[in-house]
Scaffold this motif. Structure first.
Motif, PDB file in Angstrom:
ATOM      1  N   PRO A 145       0.587  -1.863  -0.073  1.00 19.26           N
ATOM      2  CA  PRO A 145      -0.064  -0.113   0.037  1.00 19.26           C
ATOM      3  C   PRO A 145       0.744   1.214  -0.036  1.00 19.26           C
ATOM      4  O   PRO A 145       1.548   1.380   0.890  1.00 19.26           O
ATOM      5  N   ALA A 146       0.201   2.165  -1.007  1.00 19.49           N
ATOM      6  CA  ALA A 146       0.898   3.497  -0.972  1.00 19.49           C
ATOM      7  C   ALA A 146       0.701   4.824  -1.404  1.00 19.49           C
ATOM      8  O   ALA A 146      -0.612   4.250  -2.725  1.00 19.49           O
ATOM      9  N   TRP A 147       0.446   6.141  -0.174  1.00 13.59           N
ATOM     10  CA  TRP A 147      -0.241   6.933  -0.948  1.00 13.59           C
ATOM     11  C   TRP A 147       0.595   8.446  -1.028  1.00 13.59           C
ATOM     12  O   TRP A 147       1.005   8.230  -0.191  1.00 13.59           O
ATOM     13  N   GLU A 148      -0.385   9.226  -1.509  1.00 16.58           N
ATOM     14  CA  GLU A 148       0.693  10.678  -1.128  1.00 16.58           C
ATOM     15  C   GLU A 148      -0.775  11.310  -0.423  1.00 16.58           C
ATOM     16  O   GLU A 148      -2.146  11.205  -0.446  1.00 16.58           O
ATOM     17  N   GLN A 149      -0.374  12.463   0.508  1.00 20.08           N
ATOM     18  CA  GLN A 149      -0.963  13.411   1.253  1.00 20.08           C
ATOM     19  C   GLN A 149      -0.588  14.569   2.016  1.00 20.08           C
ATOM     20  O   GLN A 149       0.818  14.230   2.528  1.00 20.08           O
ATOM     21  N   ASN A 150      -0.928  15.538   1.110  1.00 21.06           N
ATOM     22  CA  ASN A 150      -0.296  16.862   1.831  1.00 21.06           C
ATOM     23  C   ASN A 150       1.428  16.696   1.648  1.00 21.06           C
ATOM     24  O   ASN A 150       2.260  17.405   2.479  1.00 21.06           O
ATOM     25  N   ASP A 151       1.796  16.256   0.809  1.00 24.07           N
ATOM     26  CA  ASP A 151       3.225  16.040   0.080  1.00 24.07           C
ATOM     27  C   ASP A 151       4.267  15.396   0.716  1.00 24.07           C
ATOM     28  O   ASP A 151       5.612  15.182   0.829  1.00 24.07           O
ATOM     29  N   VAL A 152       3.253  14.759   0.841  1.00 24.73           N
ATOM     30  CA  VAL A 152       3.950  12.923   2.044  1.00 24.73           C
ATOM     31  C   VAL A 152       3.697  11.996   1.231  1.00 24.73           C
ATOM     32  O   VAL A 152       2.251  11.868   1.324  1.00 24.73           O
ATOM     33  N   ALA A 153       4.711  11.133   1.264  1.00 19.58           N
ATOM     34  CA  ALA A 153       4.501   9.757   0.438  1.00 19.58           C
ATOM     35  C   ALA A 153       4.871   8.547   1.531  1.00 19.58           C
ATOM     36  O   ALA A 153       5.771   9.008   2.428  1.00 19.58           O
ATOM     37  N   TYR A 154       3.263   7.856   2.003  1.00 23.05           N
ATOM     38  CA  TYR A 154       3.392   7.130   2.845  1.00 23.05           C
ATOM     39  C   TYR A 154       4.071   5.372   2.271  1.00 23.05           C
ATOM     40  O   TYR A 154       3.656   5.147   0.586  1.00 23.05           O
ATOM     41  N   LYS A 155       4.101   4.216   2.727  1.00 24.31           N
ATOM     42  CA  LYS A 155       4.059   3.249   1.980  1.00 24.31           C
ATOM     43  C   LYS A 155       4.145   2.214   3.547  1.00 24.31           C
ATOM     44  O   LYS A 155       4.867   2.151   4.141  1.00 24.31           O
ATOM     45  N   LEU A 156       3.022   1.396   3.364  1.00 27.62           N
ATOM     46  CA  LEU A 156       3.059   0.479   4.592  1.00 27.62           C
ATOM     47  C   LEU A 156       3.965  -1.235   3.925  1.00 27.62           C
ATOM     48  O   LEU A 156       3.331  -2.005   3.272  1.00 27.62           O
ATOM     49  N   LEU A 157       4.971  -0.701   5.034  1.00 27.94           N
ATOM     50  CA  LEU A 157       6.022  -2.567   4.381  1.00 27.94           C
ATOM     51  C   LEU A 157       4.929  -2.793   5.315  1.00 27.94           C
ATOM     52  O   LEU A 157       5.174  -4.675   4.502  1.00 27.94           O
ATOM     53  N   ALA A 158       4.663  -3.493   6.363  1.00 26.17           N
ATOM     54  CA  ALA A 158       4.049  -4.917   7.608  1.00 26.17           C
ATOM     55  C   ALA A 158       3.255  -3.975   8.113  1.00 26.17           C
ATOM     56  O   ALA A 158       3.327  -2.583   8.696  1.00 26.17           O
ATOM     57  N   GLY A 159       1.923  -5.088   8.406  1.00 22.00           N
ATOM     58  CA  GLY A 159       1.188  -4.312   9.325  1.00 22.00           C
ATOM     59  C   GLY A 159       0.303  -3.949   8.508  1.00 22.00           C
ATOM     60  O   GLY A 159      -0.875  -3.755   7.452  1.00 22.00           O
ATOM     61  N   THR A 160      -0.445  -2.736   9.857  1.00 22.78           N
ATOM     62  CA  THR A 160      -1.326  -2.076   9.643  1.00 22.78           C
ATOM     63  C   THR A 160      -1.440  -0.570   9.973  1.00 22.78           C
ATOM     64  O   THR A 160      -1.195  -0.450  10.711  1.00 22.78           O
ATOM     65  N   PHE A 161      -2.284   0.554   9.398  1.00 24.69           N
ATOM     66  CA  PHE A 161      -2.353   1.137   9.393  1.00 24.69           C
ATOM     67  C   PHE A 161      -3.335   2.853   8.685  1.00 24.69           C
ATOM     68  O   PHE A 161      -3.770   2.802   7.685  1.00 24.69           O
ATOM     69  N   ARG A 162      -3.606   3.266   9.039  1.00 25.77           N
ATOM     70  CA  ARG A 162      -5.156   4.577   8.282  1.00 25.77           C
ATOM     71  C   ARG A 162      -6.111   3.995   7.177  1.00 25.77           C
ATOM     72  O   ARG A 162      -6.093   3.951   6.801  1.00 25.77           O
ATOM     73  N   GLY A 163      -6.537   2.153   8.220  1.00 23.40           N
ATOM     74  CA  GLY A 163      -7.201   1.070   7.127  1.00 23.40           C
ATOM     75  C   GLY A 163      -6.069   0.641   5.748  1.00 23.40           C
ATOM     76  O   GLY A 163      -7.023   0.425   5.091  1.00 23.40           O
ATOM     77  N   HIS A 164      -5.034   1.224   5.666  1.00 22.73           N
ATOM     78  CA  HIS A 164      -4.333  -0.216   4.980  1.00 22.73           C
ATOM     79  C   HIS A 164      -4.039  -0.914   5.480  1.00 22.73           C
ATOM     80  O   HIS A 164      -3.410  -0.849   7.092  1.00 22.73           O
ATOM     81  N   GLU A 165      -3.533  -2.251   4.695  1.00 22.05           N
ATOM     82  CA  GLU A 165      -2.992  -3.032   5.148  1.00 22.05           C
ATOM     83  C   GLU A 165      -2.165  -4.184   4.364  1.00 22.05           C
ATOM     84  O   GLU A 165      -2.405  -4.031   3.056  1.00 22.05           O
ATOM     85  N   SER A 166      -0.449  -4.181   4.751  1.00 25.98           N
ATOM     86  CA  SER A 166       0.111  -4.593   3.920  1.00 25.98           C
ATOM     87  C   SER A 166      -0.305  -6.161   3.657  1.00 25.98           C
ATOM     88  O   SER A 166      -0.503  -7.055   4.417  1.00 25.98           O
ATOM     89  N   PRO A 167       0.018  -7.040   2.334  1.00 26.70           N
ATOM     90  CA  PRO A 167      -0.126  -8.022   2.650  1.00 26.70           C
ATOM     91  C   PRO A 167       1.211  -8.812   3.562  1.00 26.70           C
ATOM     92  O   PRO A 167       0.632 -10.556   2.554  1.00 26.70           O
ATOM     93  N   ILE A 168       1.427  -8.666   3.689  1.00 26.18           N
ATOM     94  CA  ILE A 168       2.792  -9.681   4.060  1.00 26.18           C
ATOM     95  C   ILE A 168       1.641 -10.207   5.680  1.00 26.18           C
ATOM     96  O   ILE A 168       1.188  -8.999   6.536  1.00 26.18           O
TER      97      ILE A 168
END
Length: 298
Positions: A145-168
């Motif tokens: 999962p990867a997304w951008e918000q307010n000039d910030v790039a997020y990538k979730l390598l493992a686990g969960t965050f803000r409704g996103h879930e890594s496939p790991i």
């Protein structure tokens, strides 16, 4: 009152082929959530004669996570896995009751100049799963999962965050999140985190409570909900952590367990060739302290 429990600097550690920056475990902080081991590899410039050649070695009681920024590593294990790890991918091997793997420079890169840069991370297993069957999962960069918000790039390598879930396939509540900011700005995400939180500064600079912190260090928070900081433009950090375990974890070499007897059994099993093997591999890494005369039997 400060929200920082501790600041952990990288310390050099020799892993045989080259030096790495050891972050966890630390004498004052053995774990952050279920995370028990973090090494920063490189960046290392390797000439045509330099190669990574870490022969077969065992693990128990943990999952290993390899994430590269540059270079490539060939992973082979006793499950029959053979995969080349490339930048942006996540290599996740769960040892459980016992697995053996090797890490080498791929044949196509031997005899060439190359760079290697990345993170190697161990996540301890919950007590009830320490003896589970070993497993392996490899995630392509496009699966994360990867997304951008307010000039910030997020990538979730493992686990969960803000409704996103890594496939790991993780085995306890945790998160490993990459954050890159293109402009200087304040990041306030404590409300979305849980358990214990550590922040590794890879590049750039981070201001926390009026103090600027440079790369190659971990900041550990006291109160997750107060996790807020200013990122300098062009900075990349990794937030990691999760729910801590109720039981202490012991670590010896590549072994992690909630009791010392399991560690001792693993040591004896490796010395006496009771771990599974990797077909085609013949240079196992000896148990630390093994007398030279006994190493050939491993």
């Amino acid at each position: 009152m400060s929200n920082l429990t501790m600041i952990i600097e990288e310390r050099p550690a020799d892993i045989g082929n080259f030096l790495v920056g050891r972050l966890l475990p630390f004498k004052g902080k053995r774990m952050v959530g279920p995370f028990i081991f973090i090494d920063h590899m490189g960046p290392v410039a390797m000439d045509a004669t330099d190669n990574v050649d870490i022969g077969p070695h065992p693990h128990i009681g943990l999952s290993t996570l390899t994430y590269l920024f540059e270079g490539a590593v060939l992973h082979r294990d006793s499950l029959g896995t053979e995969v080349e790890i490339m930048p942006g991918q996540v290599n996740w091997m769960t040892a459980g009751k016992g697995v053996v793997h090797s890490e080498r420079t791929p044949e196509r890169l031997r005899g060439t100049s190359k760079n290697l840069h990345g993170l190697q991370i161990w996540v301890a297993l919950p007590k009830a799963l320490e003896n589970m069957d070993p497993a392996f999962y490899h995630a392509e960069a496009s699966e994360l999962p990867a997304w951008e918000q307010n000039d910030v790039a997020y990538k979730l390598l493992a686990g969960t965050f803000r409704g996103h879930e890594s496939p790991i396939p993780v085995y306890s509540p945790l998160f490993l999140l990459e954050i890159t900011s293109n402009v200087r700005q304040r990041i306030d995400i404590g409300a979305d985190l849980f358990g214990e939180v550590g922040m590794y500064i890879l590049e750039g600079a981070v201001q926390c409570e009026g103090t600027w912190h440079e790369p190659k260090r971990i900041l550990v928070t006291k109160h997750t909900q107060l996790c807020a900081f200013v990122m300098e433009a062009g900075s990349t950090v990794y937030l990691f952590g999760g729910e801590p375990f109720a039981e202490e974890r012991y670590i010896y070499w590549n072994f992690v367990a909630s009791d010392l007897q399991t560690i001792e059994k693993a040591k004896a099993d490796w010395q006496n060739q009771r771990f599974p093997t990797i077909e085609g591999e013949s240079d196992p890494v000896p148990l630390p302290g093994t007398p030279p005369g006994l190493r050939q039997k491993l």
